[in-house]
Write an enzyme that holds these catalytic residues in place. Sequence first.
Site, PDB file in Angstrom:
ATOM      1  N   GLU A   9      26.624 -16.390   9.751  1.00 20.73           N
ATOM      2  CA  GLU A   9      27.109 -15.053  10.089  1.00 20.73           C
ATOM      3  C   GLU A   9      27.494 -14.901  11.566  1.00 20.73           C
ATOM      4  O   GLU A   9      28.378 -14.118  11.892  1.00 20.73           O
ATOM      5  CB  GLU A   9      26.033 -14.006   9.751  1.00 20.73           C
ATOM      6  CG  GLU A   9      25.860 -13.737   8.271  1.00 20.73           C
ATOM      7  CD  GLU A   9      27.020 -12.963   7.678  1.00 20.73           C
ATOM      8  OE1 GLU A   9      27.876 -12.470   8.443  1.00 20.73           O
ATOM      9  OE2 GLU A   9      27.090 -12.856   6.443  1.00 20.73           O
ATOM     10  N   SER A  49     -29.272   3.161 -19.874  1.00 22.49           N
ATOM     11  CA  SER A  49     -30.508   2.474 -19.480  1.00 22.49           C
ATOM     12  C   SER A  49     -30.385   1.699 -18.173  1.00 22.49           C
ATOM     13  O   SER A  49     -31.323   0.987 -17.803  1.00 22.49           O
ATOM     14  CB  SER A  49     -30.933   1.502 -20.588  1.00 22.49           C
ATOM     15  OG  SER A  49     -31.223   2.196 -21.785  1.00 22.49           O
TER      16      SER A  49
END
Length: 683
Positions: free
Chosen positions: A81, A341
């Site tokens: 680029e 429990s």
Amino acid sequence: MWYRGFALALLLALASAGLRGLDRWVADTALPVTLAETSTEVLDRKGDLLRVYPVGTGIWRMAPQLEQVDPRFIAMLTTYEDRRFQSHAGVDPQALLRALGQALWHGRTVSGGSTLTMQLARLLEDGTTGAWAGKIRQMRLALALERHLSKDQILALYLTHAPYGGNLEGIRAASYAWFGRAPNRLTPSQAALLIALPQSPERRRPDRAPVAAQAARDRVLDRLAQAGLLTGAEVAMASQAPLPSVMQPFPRLAPHLSDRLLAARPGAARLTLTLEGEVQAKMEQLVAEAATRAGARISAALLAVDHQTGEIIASVGSPAYADSARQGFVDMTQALRSPGSTLKPLVYGMAFEAGLVHPESLIHDGPIDFDGYAPQNFDGAFRGDIRVRQALQLSLNIPVVRLTREIGPAKLLARLRQGGAQPQLPASDKPGLAISLGGIGTSLQDLVQVYAGIAAGGQGVALRSDQTVTRRPLPRLLSEEAAWHLGDILCGLAPPAGARAGVLAYKTGTSYGHRDAWAIGWDGRHVIGVWLGRADGTPVPGAFGGDLAAPLLFEAFGRLKPEMTPFAPPPAATLLVGAAELPLPLRRFRPRDAVFDAAADAPQLLFPPDGAHLALEGGPLVVKLRGGLAPFALLADGRVLTKGQRRREFEVPNPGQGFSSLVVVDSAGQSARAGVEIDAPGL
């Protein structure tokens, strides 16, 4: 001749004025906002991505850090680029002249002359590319950006804003969406596609335009080969690599926990958790499988914790976050439910600590009625005299209610809070005996917090899931000896079918009406708690903790690690004797009125008296007795300090800083007790 010198001077003056004007023109440029909103990221303890949130506009835009991007990709990008990115000032005159010449020669645009900085300028202003006015504006802004930002900052901004199709912006979002991974290591094919996409993100989307995407990728590969960045073999292999056909979903691990922490820290850019990403993924899959097996509308939750550090390593709030049939949006690690429990071990631990019973003591399992409260065992049967060890392993209700009455429900509730839990009583109720059977509201996280304290030898630390939160010890939950006894008893429970015995201490629970099935267990390092039920609290007929939750608990430990961590050895002061060798008061549990109704010849503790505040400075404790029949035994918080003592004045080892319950027992089994507080040395 003079006019030539004059002309040259005039040209230089005009050039200088032009440069000064250009400088002012660039300096006066109004810069756009460069701090764009980026997605909040949730990371695990290793820095791997657990979850990411889109920004307010629905765009996936993740802030990149250049050190997290493949350096080879950076080199490929700048080569393709903007070859002179590191040397130009924002505009590359050579590239512009080349692009202009090619356009004039071919009669159309062949290549662009935009630098990466100019492309960034266009992205920041959301401008156009082709119009001359737009191009000039980009040049001006590019020159201004180069004056205020470093090259790395410009590159990072470009890699944040570059479009990659749909609602994707930035290299990291694109890499996760197209390849399901971070961009720290990219193949040549992947890198080439990510270089090609921003130039025409919609026309080159590989899921919608695979032919155009492949052509664009291959052009990038060819150009990189010409530049010497790729070999012919690499290009050939990359050209044959398949393109992604769909966008992959972003990671969404630990969604409930992430939502909760983000709500507590709104606007945070990054949350780093104590979770282990791989373990979290395994546990989420396991919970989903377990809920599917359990049936429609069944939800499930799991919490895995390192009880030495308090770090939560996996947190699963439901089988599927988006499953409306199972109300998957509800975080069941936080929901208040009846614990069934699962509180019984704490009751027994407090009883051991107080010297009320020993694991080998006998306790009666028979009909009882406490002011109209007559609890029954789950199976409706009575077993008569039974060892405390067996009573806990069988999870009998009557023995634990007897102990709760002696300890006091309010003390049990206070101990839960001391251990880091936040139990909730029904509105306006006072704690009653039913608290030990699940008559209270608590969460999976609270239960795991309490069990983590037991597993850590009675001294727990606060659970934490945020890496920024420091380790915070909690007040001691149980004595070290009482905690060890609980582990010794509960690792003796028969495991689910096919599971290895003796490697986990665990307890199951089933709430009233079969609304909740629980299993919580630990080894020498970790605690895992699981819950199954319906998120709306309706009953699940036939659901039992032992049948439904226990297999899930053992399977979770199996997925957590290949081998269980051994338990710690018993503390030195642990009373490890058979039933026949227990001191007489510990051979059988007797209610409080029987224990404290002393006969005339019962022993008395003259010193220290009940409620005494002692400063021993680390030295021994002097004990003075009256009455009773020698020999004597003295216990502190259930630990035997001396036995076979025939004198009525003697010294015993310092019980240690804090509150201690002293019990003296004579040869006839009669006893006396006193509660004392011992100061730390130097206070």
